[in-house]
Design a protein around this motif. Structure first.
Motif, short mmCIF file in Angstrom:
data_model
loop_
_atom_site.label_atom_id
_atom_site.label_comp_id
_atom_site.label_asym_id
_atom_site.label_seq_id
_atom_site.Cartn_x
_atom_site.Cartn_y
_atom_site.Cartn_z
N GLY A 63 51.04 -60.59 -16.22
CA GLY A 63 51.20 -59.70 -17.33
C GLY A 63 52.16 -58.69 -17.03
N LYS A 64 53.01 -58.66 -16.02
CA LYS A 64 53.79 -57.86 -15.75
C LYS A 64 53.22 -56.42 -15.16
CE LYS A 64 57.68 -59.21 -18.55
NZ LYS A 64 58.38 -59.14 -19.79
N SER A 65 52.27 -56.40 -14.41
CA SER A 65 51.15 -55.54 -14.05
C SER A 65 51.18 -54.90 -12.67
CB SER A 65 49.84 -56.22 -14.13
OG SER A 65 49.55 -57.22 -13.02
N SER A 292 51.14 -67.97 -27.18
CA SER A 292 51.51 -67.47 -25.83
C SER A 292 50.04 -66.49 -25.34
CB SER A 292 52.44 -66.42 -25.79
OG SER A 292 52.79 -66.13 -24.56
N SER A 293 49.97 -66.26 -24.01
CA SER A 293 49.05 -65.50 -23.45
C SER A 293 48.57 -64.33 -24.14
CB SER A 293 49.21 -65.26 -21.84
OG SER A 293 48.03 -64.73 -21.36
N SER A 294 47.28 -63.80 -24.13
CA SER A 294 46.94 -62.65 -24.40
C SER A 294 47.53 -61.60 -23.62
CB SER A 294 45.61 -62.31 -24.57
OG SER A 294 44.84 -62.67 -23.25
N ALA A 295 47.89 -61.89 -22.53
CA ALA A 295 48.66 -60.95 -21.54
C ALA A 295 49.80 -60.51 -22.09
CB ALA A 295 48.66 -61.67 -20.15
N ASP A 296 50.54 -61.14 -23.08
CA ASP A 296 51.90 -60.72 -23.43
C ASP A 296 51.69 -59.72 -24.63
OD1 ASP A 296 53.62 -62.21 -21.74
OD2 ASP A 296 53.08 -64.12 -23.07
N LEU A 297 50.49 -59.46 -25.02
CA LEU A 297 50.07 -58.72 -26.30
C LEU A 297 50.76 -57.38 -25.95
CD1 LEU A 297 48.65 -58.45 -28.87
CD2 LEU A 297 46.65 -57.56 -27.65
N ALA A 298 50.44 -56.60 -25.18
CA ALA A 298 51.06 -55.09 -25.12
C ALA A 298 52.47 -55.06 -25.30
CB ALA A 298 50.36 -54.43 -23.85
N ALA A 299 53.28 -56.03 -24.31
CA ALA A 299 54.62 -55.98 -24.17
C ALA A 299 55.21 -56.45 -25.59
CB ALA A 299 55.15 -56.79 -23.20
N THR A 300 54.66 -57.40 -26.25
CA THR A 300 55.08 -57.84 -27.30
C THR A 300 55.14 -56.66 -28.57
OG1 THR A 300 54.45 -60.16 -26.76
CG2 THR A 300 54.97 -59.79 -28.96
N LEU A 301 54.13 -56.36 -28.57
CA LEU A 301 53.83 -55.05 -29.76
C LEU A 301 55.07 -54.01 -29.45
CD1 LEU A 301 49.98 -55.17 -30.27
CD2 LEU A 301 51.73 -56.21 -31.76
N THR A 361 39.13 -53.14 -14.93
CA THR A 361 39.59 -54.07 -15.86
C THR A 361 39.76 -53.55 -17.18
OG1 THR A 361 38.72 -56.08 -16.70
CG2 THR A 361 37.10 -54.42 -16.91
N SER A 362 39.15 -52.47 -17.52
CA SER A 362 39.92 -51.71 -18.89
C SER A 362 41.21 -51.20 -18.68
CB SER A 362 38.72 -50.66 -19.29
OG SER A 362 37.58 -51.16 -19.52
N THR A 363 41.47 -50.68 -17.49
CA THR A 363 42.90 -50.12 -17.30
C THR A 363 43.83 -51.30 -17.27
OG1 THR A 363 42.07 -48.56 -15.87
CG2 THR A 363 44.32 -49.02 -15.45
N LEU A 364 43.54 -52.47 -16.78
CA LEU A 364 44.23 -53.95 -16.90
C LEU A 364 44.59 -54.17 -18.19
CD1 LEU A 364 46.04 -55.80 -14.96
CD2 LEU A 364 44.03 -57.29 -14.86
N SER A 365 43.46 -54.17 -18.63
CA SER A 365 43.58 -54.65 -20.44
C SER A 365 44.31 -53.72 -21.13
CB SER A 365 42.00 -54.88 -20.91
OG SER A 365 41.25 -55.68 -20.24
N ALA A 366 44.18 -52.67 -20.90
CA ALA A 366 44.86 -51.85 -21.78
C ALA A 366 46.57 -51.84 -21.57
CB ALA A 366 44.67 -50.32 -21.55
N ALA A 367 46.87 -52.27 -20.26
CA ALA A 367 48.30 -52.50 -20.04
C ALA A 367 48.92 -53.41 -20.31
CB ALA A 367 48.35 -52.08 -18.49
N THR A 368 48.05 -54.38 -20.45
CA THR A 368 48.66 -55.84 -20.39
C THR A 368 48.06 -56.64 -21.96
OG1 THR A 368 46.77 -56.86 -19.15
CG2 THR A 368 48.97 -56.31 -18.09
N GLY A 369 46.71 -56.91 -22.10
CA GLY A 369 46.23 -57.65 -23.07
C GLY A 369 45.20 -58.75 -22.46
N TYR A 370 45.24 -58.55 -21.12
CA TYR A 370 44.08 -59.52 -20.48
C TYR A 370 42.73 -59.16 -21.12
CZ TYR A 370 47.43 -61.89 -17.28
OH TYR A 370 48.46 -62.60 -16.71
#
Length: 455
Positions: A63-65, A292-301, A361-370
């Motif tokens: 997720g480009k993390s 696509s993966s939810s990991a792409d959410l933040a970057a896509t939006l 995990t909240s930090t990673l989720s906010a940055a990616t979408g995981y």
């Protein structure tokens, strides 16, 4: 091949031989751990072990993390000043990480913590390359119950836990609301693929004049995605790659589902297959929808906002046989190498549990979408900032365990991709291709899995 034993009924194979030759023959690098296998299951008194002052963490930065991982490492080191973590880029994807991890097995130094995808951790476990971590979690005062039950359970086999969930995802239905509006169809994700098939010609026609426009829908790039995302279409039609250890790839339902996929591309012409990255095509306005993966959410939006484009997400569509429970989970967990010292393994346990605790995990989720993997994770701030993230959380309740053919047959995912390539890109006969696939998967099962099952 009707045996329905679950993966929990495998023999304890950490010291057994799922050999390098067997794994390599099935399309993936071996992770044979050789003489370290016995140590992997040995009883260690962790109360007498002092954590090592330095460990390494090999990641593909899912997720480009990378920047986020580095920040989490710095936070860990601040909380544990006696332990330094060296972040290693193992490659751009899970397969490249797996190859580097395998290569390291031949030397004296292996990475202590490794990002392992849903199709790799099991191979590591049965070959002895990683350590069962039940006792290690207890040693650092963490319980498996601290994690989402539907995610931590994915890493259980032979009455042991082999990883903790880390960058976990589900596929999402991404779509361009502007394109849907232009076509006069509802500005939401379709409830079923049949519904989308009704919309798709209108969507393509309404947007065809746009510069660079291609299709109403783009299937994700086959390599790495076909076996994962196509489970959704198969399940919706009552099919699947397998039912536990029974290969069902050429059942009438599976054939009908994959024929529908081929027809959407070849016969009906409203879908295509991405050669590289469908989500990038969506961000460019070249297509109207993809999975696509939810990991792409933040970057896509973010990209959509910059382009003044309205992109939204929804649940994966169902099918004629099932409208729910048609979404697979995916992503990766963190594993601990067996070919290291107890001191490094204990330090690694402190690190992996920090990286997956509620705050991290909240930090990673906010940055990616995981998905947040810890039970105690508070996602309210994430949803307040990104309302679309609620879809990720809600869809988790509707997920389904992946087909064994993809996740537990060595090289199975590669074989699924080969079959999908023939069907989707080469216009191959669907029935014949899936029948051949069944034979290939059964051969893998009979050679590399069935002998290890309890009778």
């Amino acid at each position: 091949m009707s045996k329905t034993l679950s993966r929990k009924h495998f023999l304890g194979l950490a010291g057994a031989s799922v050999t390098a030759v067997a794994l390599a023959a099935c399309g993936g690098p071996s992770t044979d751990a050789g003489s370290t296998s016995a140590k992997a299951l040995s009883a260690e008194d962790w109360s007498k072990v002092k954590p090592a002052p330095s460990i390494s963490f090999m990641s593909s930065h899912p997720g480009k993390s990378r920047d986020t991982e580095q920040k989490l490492i710095e936070a860990f080191q601040a909380a544990n000043p006696d332990i330094k973590v060296n972040l290693i880029t193992g490659g751009s994807n899970y397969e490249e990480v797996a190859q580097k991890f395998q290569t390291s097995q031949a030397g004296s130094e292996v990475p202590d913590v490794v990002v392992a995808s849903d199709v790799w951790w099991f191979r590591y476990a049965v070959s002895g390359a990683i350590l069962p971590i039940n006792a290690l979690l207890k040693a650092v005062n963490v319980s498996s119950s601290d994690y989402k039950s539907g995610l931590i359970a994915d890493y259980e086999y032979s009455d042991q836990l082999w990883a903790v969930p880390y960058a976990r995802s589900t596929p999402l239905f991404y779509f361009n609301k502007d394109h849907f509006k232009a076509a006069g169809v509802p500005e939401r994700a379709p409830k079923t693929w049949e519904e989308f098939a009704e919309w798709a010609p209108r969507i393509k026609s309404a947007n065809a004049s746009a510069s660079g426009y291609q299709n109403a829908y783009q299937y994700p790039a086959i390599a790495g995605y076909a076996g994962w995302t196509l489970q959704n279409v198969l399940w919706g039609q009552g099919g699947g790659w397998s039912k536990e250890w029974e290969i069902t790839a050429n059942s009438s339902q599976s054939v009908a589902a994959m024929q529908w996929v081929q027809d959407s591309i070849v016969k009906n012409g409203w879908a295509g297959v991405s050669s590289k990255n469908a989500i990038t095509d969506l961000q460019a306005g070249a297509i109207s929808a993809t999975i696509s993966s939810s990991a792409d959410l933040a970057a896509t939006l973010k990209a959509a906002k910059e382009a003044n484009m309205r992109i939204d997400v929804g649940f994966l569509p169902g099918g004629s046989a099932a409208a729910s429970q048609v979404c697979p989970t995916g992503g990766s967990g963190l594993v601990i190498a067996s070919k290291t010292s107890p001191e490094r393994q204990l330090a690694a346990a402190k690190f992996v549990t920090f990286m997956t605790n509620a705050q991290s995990t909240s930090t990673l989720s906010a940055a990616t979408g995981y998905m947040p993997v810890a039970e105690a994770a508070d996602i309210s701030a994430i949803v307040a900032q990104t309302p679309e993230f609620q879809t990720v959380v809600d869809q988790l309740k509707e997920t389904r365990t992946q087909d064994f053919a993809r996740t537990f047959l060595p090289g199975g995912d590669q074989e699924l991709a080969k079959a999908a390539t023939r069907i989707m890109n080469e216009k191959a006969d669907v029935q014949a291709t899936l029948t051949e696939l069944k034979g290939t998967l059964e051969a893998i099962y009979n050679k590399d899995v069935k002998p290890k099952l309890k009778s």
